[in-house]
Design an enzyme around this catalytic site. Structure first.
Site, mmCIF file in Angstrom:
data_model
loop_
_atom_site.group_PDB
_atom_site.id
_atom_site.type_symbol
_atom_site.label_atom_id
_atom_site.label_comp_id
_atom_site.label_asym_id
_atom_site.label_seq_id
_atom_site.Cartn_x
_atom_site.Cartn_y
_atom_site.Cartn_z
ATOM 1 N N LYS A 116 -4.421 -165.260 17.059
ATOM 2 C CA LYS A 116 -5.261 -166.245 16.327
ATOM 3 C C LYS A 116 -3.903 -167.171 16.476
ATOM 4 C CE LYS A 116 -8.782 -164.664 15.069
ATOM 5 N NZ LYS A 116 -9.934 -164.128 16.259
ATOM 6 N N ARG A 292 -16.807 -162.564 23.054
ATOM 7 C CA ARG A 292 -18.243 -161.600 23.091
ATOM 8 C C ARG A 292 -19.652 -162.766 22.763
ATOM 9 N NH1 ARG A 292 -16.522 -162.985 17.513
ATOM 10 N NH2 ARG A 292 -17.952 -163.713 15.772
#
Ligand code: MV4
Length: 454
Positions: A116, A292
């Site tokens: 992140k 995804r």
């Protein structure tokens, strides 16, 4: 085109992928654990291979067994769905080494967005706004305190490997910060084997808005508008909708363009989602990118008419995107409630077991994605989501009225579900007015008597 796709997942998403493959004339290969022998994805796929015992880490997370199944049955592609191996770069790489197309972005994109702090750095480099914060990770207490003071309190400490709120802590002053910095590191080390953290200014009551993207292997990237996912409980989404009642056409366009800019800067391939936090002034900030297909993808499908899973398969086969940006028109409103086998009366504890009677809603403006049926037993080994109810119509009001109607129609006997909880939210005036932020559910639980949703 791909000839045969292995579906490395279970539940409703496995069915969703079977359906997209069927429409494209692609053969399907299901894999399943010993707990899922009776599952619909096993019944509906052309072929099925058992890959191990019930526990996820002995079956759906076993990369080598899944790749072996693909090789035995001669599949040329693997769709990972969401969860399990969907954001596992090693798995994506191993697929490639075995000559099997991983349906998703390359391993490099998974690695870079999976970290992140790196993702934040990529957003900065692509000129996409981020929340004021640290430049990369803060690796010792001294540096961390100095950086926190420079950012200004309150600050939030986030694990680079984070997700689901693990390794995330807030601090409102320097004393609390030292304690929470160490708490976050320890928790992240335990949960992810990686204690690295970074800092951001803490936004008190933002909205969680995410942009859906599609990118092909030829450098084309488009966005399909936003989803508002502010209604979360313990970092689990409960209700999602599109478009957001809070986002103007002007902000939508800018956020969409920024999301596309970020994806183009890394030659992004496949479906992806760029997450933003939006403050009360409509100012937005990048927080994360998911590489995804997401649970809530159907909401975007219903408001745009684009079949995202089909697009994933076409992209993986090397085809160009079926749509240009100007083809994407948002002409409807859609709301989704996640139906989970859990008991709102007992702090949302999971309720696996036999569904003795299952009747799902239908009619105009209703879509149900579920793998459940009367007599199906929900195993205790996986997540508790048993259905997604999507309702849609020309206006938000219509979508909400349909959701109220649809949830009232649902018959699920034998187990407890969160349906009464979701219905109470749908009927809540504050939610109706489109005023919900990420703090909404916590406040709802304090404000609304329990017997209204148990
Ligand atoms: C934040 C935030 C406030 N300020 N970051 C929670 C999960 C992770 N994806 C990011 N999260 C948050 N990040 C800053 N700088 C508040 C949250 C947050 C949250 C975000 C979306 C939905 C629900 C939430 C509940 C609590 C905290």
């Amino acid at each position: 085109m791909l000839k045969k796709v292995l579906i490395a997942n279970r539940g409703e998403i496995a069915l969703r992928i079977v359906r997209a493959c069927n429409e494209l004339g692609i053969k399907t290969l299901a894999v399943y654990s010993e707990a899922d022998e009776q599952s619909l994805h096993v019944q509906l796929a052309d072929e099925a291979i058992c890959i191990g015992p019930a526990a996820g880490n002995l079956s759906y997370l076993k990369a080598d067994r899944i790749i072996a199944a693909a090789e035995i049955a001669d599949a040329d592609g693997i769709h990972p769905g969401y969860g399990f191996l969907a954001e596992n770069a090693d798995f994506a790489e191993q697929c490639g080494e075995c000559g099997i197309k991983f349906i998703g972005p390359g391993a490099e994109a998974i690695i870079n967005f999976g970290d992140k702090a790196k993702a934040r750095d990529m957003a900065v480099k692509a000129n996409v706004p981020v929340i004021p914060g640290s430049d990369g990770t803060v690796d010792n207490e001294e540096d961390a305190i100095a950086t926190a003071k420079k950012i200004g309190f309150p600050v939030i400490i986030k694990a680079v490997a984070g997700g689901g709120g693990k390794g995330m802590r807030t601090a409102h002053n320097a004393v609390a910060f030292v304690k929470e910095y160490n708490n976050a590191r320890n928790e992240a080390e335990k949960a992810f084997g990686n204690g690295a953290v970074y800092l951001e200014r803490f936004l008190d009551a933002p909205r969680h808005i995410e942009i859906q993207l599609l990118g092909d292997q030829h450098g084309n990237v488009i966005h399909l508008g936003e989803r508002d996912c502010s209604i979360q409980r313990r970092h689990q989404k409960v209700i999602e909708e599109a478009p957001s009642p809070f986002i103007s056409d002007k902000i939508r366009k800018k956020m969409g363009e920024d999301a596309v800019k970020l994806a183009k800067s890394v030659n992004y391939e496949g479906a992806g989602t760029v997450e933003f936090l939006v403050d009360e002034n409509g100012e937005y900030f990048f927080i994360e990118m998911n590489t995804r297909i997401q649970v809530e993808h159907g909401v975007t499908e219903e408001v745009t008419g684009v079949d995202l899973v089909k697009e994933q398969l076409l992209i993986a086969a090397g085809q160009k995107l079926s749509y240009k940006q100007e083809d994407i028109k948002i002409t409807k409103h859609c709301i989704e409630c996640r139906v989970c086998a859990e008991d709102p009366g007992r702090n949302f504890a999971p309720c696996p077991g036999e569904i003795t009677l299952y009747y799902s809603p239908g009619g105009h403006g209703v879509r149900i994605d579920s793998h459940c049926y009367s007599g199906y037993t929900i195993p205790p080994y996986y997540d508790s989501m048993i259905a997604k109810v999507m309702t849609f119509g020309r206006t938000r009001e219509l979508a909400l009225d349909r959701m109220d109607r649809a949830l009232g129609e649902y018959l699920i006997r034998g187990i407890k579900t969160n349906i009464p909880f979701s219905r109470a939210i749908i009927r809540d005036p504050i939610f109706r007015e489109g005023k919900a932020t990420t703090k909404y559910i916590e406040e709802f639980i304090e404000r609304v008597p329990k017997d209204l949703y148990t």
